[in-house]
Scaffold this motif. Structure first.
Motif, PDB file in Angstrom:
ATOM      1  N   PRO A  89       0.796  -1.230   0.000  1.00 55.95           N
ATOM      2  CA  PRO A  89       0.000   0.000   0.000  1.00 55.95           C
ATOM      3  C   PRO A  89       0.836   1.291   0.000  1.00 55.95           C
ATOM      4  CG  PRO A  89      -0.411  -1.314   1.981  1.00 55.95           C
ATOM      5  CD  PRO A  89       0.406  -2.154   1.078  1.00 55.95           C
TER       6      PRO A  89
ATOM      7  N   HIS B  89      -8.400  -6.455  -4.358  1.00 61.84           N
ATOM      8  CA  HIS B  89      -8.700  -7.311  -3.206  1.00 61.84           C
ATOM      9  C   HIS B  89      -9.780  -8.333  -3.560  1.00 61.84           C
ATOM     10  CE1 HIS B  89      -9.917  -8.481   0.860  1.00 61.84           C
ATOM     11  NE2 HIS B  89      -8.676  -8.169   1.191  1.00 61.84           N
TER      12      HIS B  89
ATOM     13  N   GLN C 235       1.195  -8.550   3.527  1.00 62.03           N
ATOM     14  CA  GLN C 235       1.035  -7.111   3.329  1.00 62.03           C
ATOM     15  C   GLN C 235       2.227  -6.398   3.954  1.00 62.03           C
ATOM     16  OE1 GLN C 235      -2.317  -3.820   3.272  1.00 62.03           O
ATOM     17  NE2 GLN C 235      -2.786  -5.443   4.685  1.00 62.03           N
ATOM     18  N   CYS C 236       2.879  -5.513   3.184  1.00 64.14           N
ATOM     19  CA  CYS C 236       3.967  -4.714   3.749  1.00 64.14           C
ATOM     20  C   CYS C 236       3.841  -3.303   3.195  1.00 64.14           C
ATOM     21  CB  CYS C 236       5.323  -5.344   3.452  1.00 64.14           C
ATOM     22  SG  CYS C 236       5.636  -5.575   1.700  1.00 64.14           S
ATOM     23  N   ASN C 237       4.909  -2.521   3.235  1.00 66.25           N
ATOM     24  CA  ASN C 237       4.748  -1.131   2.826  1.00 66.25           C
ATOM     25  C   ASN C 237       5.003  -0.931   1.332  1.00 66.25           C
ATOM     26  OD1 ASN C 237       4.349   1.692   3.197  1.00 66.25           O
ATOM     27  ND2 ASN C 237       6.586   1.941   3.114  1.00 66.25           N
TER      28      ASN C 237
ATOM     29  N   GLU D 229      -6.646 -10.385   4.672  1.00 67.27           N
ATOM     30  CA  GLU D 229      -7.075  -9.205   5.439  1.00 67.27           C
ATOM     31  C   GLU D 229      -7.171  -7.990   4.510  1.00 67.27           C
ATOM     32  OE1 GLU D 229      -2.581  -7.783   6.794  1.00 67.27           O
ATOM     33  OE2 GLU D 229      -4.082  -8.300   8.312  1.00 67.27           O
ATOM     34  N   LYS D 230      -7.939  -7.009   4.956  1.00 69.48           N
ATOM     35  CA  LYS D 230      -8.126  -5.802   4.128  1.00 69.48           C
ATOM     36  C   LYS D 230      -6.788  -5.108   3.899  1.00 69.48           C
ATOM     37  CE  LYS D 230     -12.833  -4.556   4.115  1.00 69.48           C
ATOM     38  NZ  LYS D 230     -13.125  -5.879   3.613  1.00 69.48           N
ATOM     39  N   PHE D 231      -6.650  -4.454   2.764  1.00 74.30           N
ATOM     40  CA  PHE D 231      -5.438  -3.683   2.520  1.00 74.30           C
ATOM     41  C   PHE D 231      -5.414  -2.464   3.436  1.00 74.30           C
ATOM     42  CE2 PHE D 231      -5.829  -5.070  -2.194  1.00 74.30           C
ATOM     43  CZ  PHE D 231      -5.154  -6.248  -1.933  1.00 74.30           C
ATOM     44  N   ASN D 232      -4.224  -2.085   3.832  1.00 72.51           N
ATOM     45  CA  ASN D 232      -4.058  -0.882   4.631  1.00 72.51           C
ATOM     46  C   ASN D 232      -4.088   0.323   3.679  1.00 72.51           C
ATOM     47  OD1 ASN D 232      -3.295   1.070   6.415  1.00 72.51           O
ATOM     48  ND2 ASN D 232      -1.122   0.453   6.439  1.00 72.51           N
ATOM     49  N   TYR D 233      -5.263   0.564   3.133  1.00 73.29           N
ATOM     50  CA  TYR D 233      -5.419   1.555   2.065  1.00 73.29           C
ATOM     51  C   TYR D 233      -6.816   2.136   2.206  1.00 73.29           C
ATOM     52  CZ  TYR D 233      -3.813   3.380  -2.443  1.00 73.29           C
ATOM     53  OH  TYR D 233      -3.337   4.196  -3.443  1.00 73.29           O
TER      54      TYR D 233
ATOM     55  N   GLN E 149     -10.494   2.680   2.001  1.00 69.69           N
ATOM     56  CA  GLN E 149     -11.466   1.703   1.512  1.00 69.69           C
ATOM     57  C   GLN E 149     -12.418   2.367   0.521  1.00 69.69           C
ATOM     58  OE1 GLN E 149     -11.260  -1.678   2.424  1.00 69.69           O
ATOM     59  NE2 GLN E 149      -9.327  -0.876   3.227  1.00 69.69           N
TER      60      GLN E 149
END
Ligand code: FAD
Length: 472
Positions: free
Chosen positions: A38, A55, A76-78, A186-190, A192
């Motif tokens: 993300p 997703h 998931q990472c940066n 899991e949901k993306f850290n982005y 929604q």
């Protein structure tokens, strides 16, 4: 032996070259990996809608793989750098012998892949594939061995090459074991966002749309493709952009329905193939000229144009409040759905650059932040075309008149009224200049006055381009 298939912009299991190759050794253990980045997506200004679409499609791929006994590991990472650290470590932990991936052609992606191969050298054998194009970049060149700068001769050479190439689609891999249990990623850290019902996730939905389009609509494509009030185009771009569908699947389906497509340049089928070849052209171009990924114009002198720093006008354009109905309807379609008709992309891009004299890169960025089908090569190519800064661009002195464009392509204002309900009561003849009508009728309209006078703006833009061309 353990094979890893690293899924990126190829979220499908049929006709996926890397996946097919990873599964070709029946004895190997195959693990699929997807890494969300993300932080990188923020840098690339990916639309939250597109992230949500990724997703939803990832989930579909995971299910399809699990049904075949193939595990999908999701991490998931940066950013890209983090993804490499994780992947190298993963390969070590799982004693991976070979890694398979389909190439991406943007500059950061290519650098990442080159670094990965370096880090894995001597430990894991890397196999990469040209999968997201009908023909690999660099394979369609002029007699001098250079990339074409003009589209039409590129297309001619491309078709010649295509006829000699094997572009058959590959089947999905067969089952390799028992059905696996699923753990939803899991949901993306982005931020929604909703994708909307118009674009159901999954390759089955994409293939169904492709089949229906090629069977029922492609014959009329040449006649209907420029009319935004009609759903006359395929709407497949969101699927192609993230690889839920491959261009080979498109071409093969087209050829199955219209076997004479290549011999009949007047047909709707050829016209649609032509658009698929534009997609190829811009990607081939981006590989030949990586500076295109770095916000550079193709025609250098255009960088000397003195753009206006007008945040108010930029915002009015973004929000669909310019007072030019066809532009505003287009921008509201984009903002509400994440998709915009091609003719309208051309009109609204031209308006930002040639009527507001705002730097095309501001428009390119805004489109990217909204588009469900955001694709660097196509978006950059489209913007540079409209701004007259690219290869094979419209010459700078050819400037769309937004009112006559509206009259030509939305004659009854059907599209305009759909997106601008405040103009519902304006008659067809006046829909493109509603204030003229309102004045005659002595009515007030809840719709902005044109923020710019097209005639004057045209002259200002010509002067700005001419000054830049002369040398600033
Ligand atoms: P169809 O008409 O059915 O065409 C079939 C496919 O061909 C499309 O899905 C697309 O993958 C490809 N295609 C069609 N036209 C073009 C084109 N001019 N250039 C490259 N590929 C094309 N397309 C994107 O996929 N992503 C973008 O970010 C994007 N940004 C654009 C920005 C501007 C300013 C302009 C003028 C065009 C842009 N396009 C972009 C190209 C085009 O507008 C869309 O691909 C098209 O509108 C998608 O609708 P469709 O799937 O119904 O297309």
């Amino acid at each position: 032996t353990t094979h890893v298939i690293w899924l990126r912009n190829d979220l499908r299991i049929t006709d996926n070259k890397a996946l097919h190759a990873a599964c070709s050794d029946a004895d190997a253990k195959v693990v699929a990996v997807f890494i969300a980045t993300p932080g990188q997506w923020r840098q690339h200004e990916m639309a939250p809608r597109q992230a949500a679409f990724i997703h939803a499609n990832l989930l579909q791929v995971q299910q399809a793989l699990a049904a075949r006994g193939i595990e999908l590991v999701y991490h998931q990472c940066n950013d890209f750098a983090d993804s490499l650290t994780w992947l190298v470590d993963f390969c070590q932990q799982r004693q991976v012998t070979a890694l398979f991936y389909n190439r991406q052609y943007e500059i950061n992606e290519r650098q990442r892949d080159a670094q990965l191969e370096q880090q894995l050298a001597g430990k894991v054998v890397c196999h990469s594939f040209d999968d997201s194009l009908l023909l690999p970049p660099g394979s369609v060149l002029t007699g001098n061995g250079e990339m074409f700068k003009v589209y039409t001769p590129f297309r001619r050479a491309f078709i010649q090459r295509l006829m000699e190439s094997d572009v058959r689609s590959l089947p999905a891999p067969p089952a390799r074991g028992d059905v696996l249990p699923l753990a939803e990623p899991e949901k993306f850290n982005y931020p929604q966002a909703e994708v909307g019902a118009a674009y159901p996730a999954g390759e089955e939905a994409a293939l169904q749309r492709l089949r229906a389009f090629c069977r029922e609509q492609v014959q009329d494509y040449a006649k209907q493709r420029d009319l935004p009030a009609i759903a006359g185009t395929s709407s497949l771009s969101p699927y192609l952009a993230i690889g839920v569908l491959s261009p080979r699947q498109c071409f093969n389906r087209l050829r199955a329905e219209c076997p004479e497509v290549l011999e009949n340049p007047e047909s709707g089928a050829f016209c649609w193939l032509n658009e698929l070849i534009w997609r190829e052209f811009y990607r081939h171009l981006m590989v030949a000229h990586p500076a295109l990924c770095k916000h550079r114009p193709f025609i250098e002198w255009t960088d000397r144009v003195t753009w206006k720093a007008d945040d108010k006008a930029l915002l009015a354009w973004q929000q669909g409040r310019t007072g030019y109905p066809i532009v505003d309807a287009a921008m509201r379609q984009l903002n509400q759905t994440g998709w915009m008709h091609n003719r309208l992309r051309m009109i609204s891009a031209s308006f930002l650059v040639k009527d507001l004299l705002i730097d095309w890169r501001a428009g390119e960025r805004y489109f990217m932040s909204q588009l469900l089908d955001g694709d660097l090569a196509a978006n950059n190519g489209g913007w540079q075309w409209a701004a007259s800064t690219g290869t094979d661009a419209a010459p700078y002195f050819r400037i769309f008149n937004p009112t006559t464009q509206g009259e030509r392509f939305d004659p009854q204002g059907t599209f305009i009224r759909k997106w601008l309900p405040e103009l519902a009561g304006v008659p067809d003849n006046d829909i493109h200049q509603p204030h003229r009508w309102a004045e005659k009728q002595q009515r007030a309209l809840d719709y902005p006055q044109p923020i710019v006078d097209h005639k004057q703006a045209r002259l200002d833009t010509l002067a700005a381009f001419e000054a830049a061309k002369r040398g600033g």
